[in-house]
Write an enzyme that holds these catalytic residues in place. Sequence first.
Site, PDB file in Angstrom:
ATOM      1  N   VAL A  25       3.813  -1.197   8.254  1.00 34.84           N
ATOM      2  CA  VAL A  25       3.975  -1.651   9.396  1.00 34.84           C
ATOM      3  C   VAL A  25       4.968  -2.610   9.836  1.00 34.84           C
ATOM      4  O   VAL A  25       5.438  -2.433  10.845  1.00 34.84           O
ATOM      5  CB  VAL A  25       2.515  -2.835   9.573  1.00 34.84           C
ATOM      6  CG1 VAL A  25       2.605  -3.849  10.733  1.00 34.84           C
ATOM      7  CG2 VAL A  25       1.280  -2.005   9.614  1.00 34.84           C
ATOM      8  N   GLU A  26       5.602  -3.092   8.869  1.00 31.45           N
ATOM      9  CA  GLU A  26       6.758  -4.274   9.063  1.00 31.45           C
ATOM     10  C   GLU A  26       8.059  -3.208   9.209  1.00 31.45           C
ATOM     11  O   GLU A  26       8.796  -3.867  10.117  1.00 31.45           O
ATOM     12  CB  GLU A  26       6.908  -5.015   7.902  1.00 31.45           C
ATOM     13  CG  GLU A  26       5.707  -6.316   7.771  1.00 31.45           C
ATOM     14  CD  GLU A  26       5.568  -7.137   9.083  1.00 31.45           C
ATOM     15  OE1 GLU A  26       6.467  -7.156   9.694  1.00 31.45           O
ATOM     16  OE2 GLU A  26       4.559  -7.692   9.037  1.00 31.45           O
ATOM     17  N   THR A  27       8.360  -2.383   8.390  1.00 29.08           N
ATOM     18  CA  THR A  27       9.613  -1.813   8.457  1.00 29.08           C
ATOM     19  C   THR A  27       9.751  -0.184   8.263  1.00 29.08           C
ATOM     20  O   THR A  27      10.947   0.083   8.125  1.00 29.08           O
ATOM     21  CB  THR A  27      10.794  -2.253   7.553  1.00 29.08           C
ATOM     22  OG1 THR A  27      10.161  -2.234   6.254  1.00 29.08           O
ATOM     23  CG2 THR A  27      10.958  -3.827   7.610  1.00 29.08           C
TER      24      THR A  27
END
Length: 217
Positions: free
Chosen positions: A106-108
Amino acid sequence: VAQDAPAAWSDAAQREALVRRLVDQHGLSEPAVRTLLGEATFRQDIIDAMTRPYEAKPWHQYRGLFLTAARITGGAAFWQTHRALLEQAQARYGVPPEIVVAIIGVETQYGRNLGRYRVLDALATLGFAYPPRSAFFLGELEQFLTLTQEEHLDPRQTLGSYAGAMGMGQFIPSSYRSYAVDFDGDGQRNLWQPADAIGSVANYFARHGWQKDGLVA
């Protein structure tokens, strides 16, 4: 400083208080701190991004941004590649691989999108020129400059999100200092590398009360 920077950007009292904290409380070099702050650039696009975050979207819109075939396939590949590290993190912190993989996805996008803004510019812009959260981001700027000295990072080259989050798990500076771990034992907490990123995400959950084998909800 960009010509369109607001007057608040050059608030002398705020800047001087930050310098004093970094020098007196954290032991940074005063000339170095003043030079770095003088090199920070105001970014209007960061202010714009802060006013329309993805997280403000309702779930039915937010879900479609992240639950995609490409991200699921990428997650499976990341899991397979780093299976041993994920299992070690589960053994140490009690957090299962799928949770750690999902966060990094999700983040990167598993490290493919680590951010394109200089963290120095992002945090200075939000600290000095975004009144709604100025105190928070000035604190994060203080944490960031301290972190760069502790972990031997180049504050001029470190890139992250528009909010100053860094690495594969997108830790803000205060979280980086508090929860990042040297999971591969090389003497540095490097959240741009898979081992430390995996260990640090698991540690973050463990430190925030994750219950091993408990229900997610």
